[in-house]
Design an enzyme around this catalytic site. Structure first.
Site, PDB file in Angstrom:
ATOM      1  N   ARG A  41       0.853  -1.193   0.000  1.00 54.06           N
ATOM      2  CA  ARG A  41       0.000   0.000   0.000  1.00 54.06           C
ATOM      3  C   ARG A  41       0.887   1.241   0.000  1.00 54.06           C
ATOM      4  O   ARG A  41       1.965   1.229   0.604  1.00 54.06           O
ATOM      5  CB  ARG A  41      -0.920   0.028   1.231  1.00 54.06           C
ATOM      6  CG  ARG A  41      -2.117  -0.893   1.144  1.00 54.06           C
ATOM      7  CD  ARG A  41      -3.127  -0.425   0.086  1.00 54.06           C
ATOM      8  NE  ARG A  41      -4.313  -1.261   0.020  1.00 54.06           N
ATOM      9  CZ  ARG A  41      -4.528  -2.249  -0.854  1.00 54.06           C
ATOM     10  NH1 ARG A  41      -3.598  -2.564  -1.742  1.00 54.06           N
ATOM     11  NH2 ARG A  41      -5.673  -2.911  -0.852  1.00 54.06           N
TER      12      ARG A  41
ATOM     13  N   HIS B   1      -1.317  -0.339  -9.853  1.00 52.95           N
ATOM     14  CA  HIS B   1      -2.075  -1.196  -8.924  1.00 52.95           C
ATOM     15  C   HIS B   1      -2.600  -2.449  -9.647  1.00 52.95           C
ATOM     16  O   HIS B   1      -3.801  -2.725  -9.651  1.00 52.95           O
ATOM     17  CB  HIS B   1      -3.228  -0.409  -8.285  1.00 52.95           C
ATOM     18  CG  HIS B   1      -3.697  -1.040  -6.998  1.00 52.95           C
ATOM     19  ND1 HIS B   1      -4.136  -0.317  -5.928  1.00 52.95           N
ATOM     20  CD2 HIS B   1      -3.790  -2.346  -6.605  1.00 52.95           C
ATOM     21  CE1 HIS B   1      -4.489  -1.129  -4.939  1.00 52.95           C
ATOM     22  NE2 HIS B   1      -4.276  -2.375  -5.341  1.00 52.95           N
TER      23      HIS B   1
END
Ligand code: NAP
Length: 308
Positions: free
Chosen positions: A223, A271
């Site tokens: 993250r 991502h």
């Protein structure tokens, strides 16, 4: 007959798999993509991009099942009183193992030197063997451990770091705040696969980036908030870090004016390290609903206090 609210994008991808998986698990279910009568819903399948924010009207719901592995955008929702599960699925894990292994091998073998060789330079320097390239994983949960094992199988000396003490065969395992420095010491490649919680924010800071081997590579498919962006840029400029491959960011999509885009030693992937695959995730959802209906404990429950 139970009623499942699919509150996530991508129903078309699940349609060929989820009804069949439920049927195979012996569950008779109606799946709806809108819930005008929330009190009639038994289970909610959820993704952070869903518009659903208020879970209070879902008075009958026995669980909310996140289709994502990371739950930071739902775990603190005060209206959510139902049990929350997260996605642990072998399709997702395989995908992360492939991403991490590919990017580690890119840096280990120095592939860029030969792929990007505008000067046609004949440099016969051979890379070291994997056994000479220490790799550290921050996070040794479902994904971190699977990736660590894949690299261990290629002979990389692997260390991992987690919150709790673990004994992992063939892998040096550290834990807790005091275990971070020994985990990072000497690492030539660091892979971050921690959840986004207040405790993991800026885990890679100026101080901890200085603990790696000089010229180390950072790979972050975890993250964005795990890394202090400014500290990483400074470490890249000083040479302490030679390259960063980043899949996740504090703001996504990464704003066009973010210095990462222009930095010559930052690789940005959007991502895509590990997507939940409807084909395999449908079986996980069906099995968890089967367990719940049979009165068995749910798998992959999120601990609200820990935040993951
Ligand atoms: P997981 O099984 O819950 O593992 C989390 C790991 O982090 C565990 O080893 C845990 O330690 C450790 N940890 C948590 N808080 C910590 C702390 N304060 N200090 C030290 N260690 C800590 O999660 P996972 O399935 O491996 O997924 C990891 C993360 O990957 C997810 O949360 C998500 O953010 C990210 N992800 C990214 C993508 C992508 O496409 N880029 C896809 C899927 C997931 P313990 O085991 O001791 O609790």
């Amino acid at each position: 007959m139970i009623r499942i609210f699919f509150s996530a994008p991508g129903w078309a991808e699940y349609q060929p798999f989820l009804p069949a998986a439920l049927k195979a698990a012996g569950i008779e279910a109606e799946i709806v993509t809108e819930a005008p009568e929330p009190a009639s819903i038994d289970y909610i399948l959820y993704a952070p991009s869903s518009l659903l924010q208020d879970f209070a009207p879902f008075t009958r719901a026995k669980a909310v099942m996140s289709l994502w592995a990371g739950v930071e955008r739902i775990v603190g929702n005060q209206s959510l009183t139902q049990p929350l599960t997260r996605m642990v699925d072998h399709g997702l894990t395989e995908s992360m193992v492939e991403y991490v292994t590919g990017h580690v091998l890119r840096h280990h073998l120095g592939m860029d030197r030969h792929i990007l060789n505008p000067g046609h330079i004949w440099d016969p320097t051979c890379p070291p063997l994997a056994r000479q390239r220490p790799v550290t994983f921050l996070g040794n949960g479902e994904l971190g451990l699977a990736c660590a094992r894949a690299l261990q199988a290629l002979n990389f000396p692997v260390k991992t770091w987690g919150r709790s003490e673990k004994s992992i065969e063939g892998i040096a395992s550290h834990h807790g705040p005091e275990g971070l420095a020994p985990a990072l010491a000497g690492a030539q490649i660091v892979v971050t696969l921690l959840p986004n919680t207040p405790q993991t924010h800026d885990i890679l800071s100026a101080q901890t980036l200085a603990l790696t081997a000089p010229g180390a590579v950072i790979i972050n498919p975890g993250r964005g908030p795990l890394i202090d962006d400014q500290a990483l840029l400074a470490a890249l400029d000083s040479g302490q870090i030679s390259h960063a491959t980043l899949d996740v960011f504090r703001i996504e999509p990464l704003p066009q004016d973010h210095p990462f885009w222009a930095h010559p030693r930052v690789t940005i992937t959007p991502h895509i390290a590990a997507d939940t695959r409807a084909m395999t995730a449908s079986d996980v959802v069906a099995e968890n609903i089967r367990r719940s209906e049979a009165g068995l404990p749910l798998l992959h429950l999120v601990d609200r206090n820990r935040g993951y």
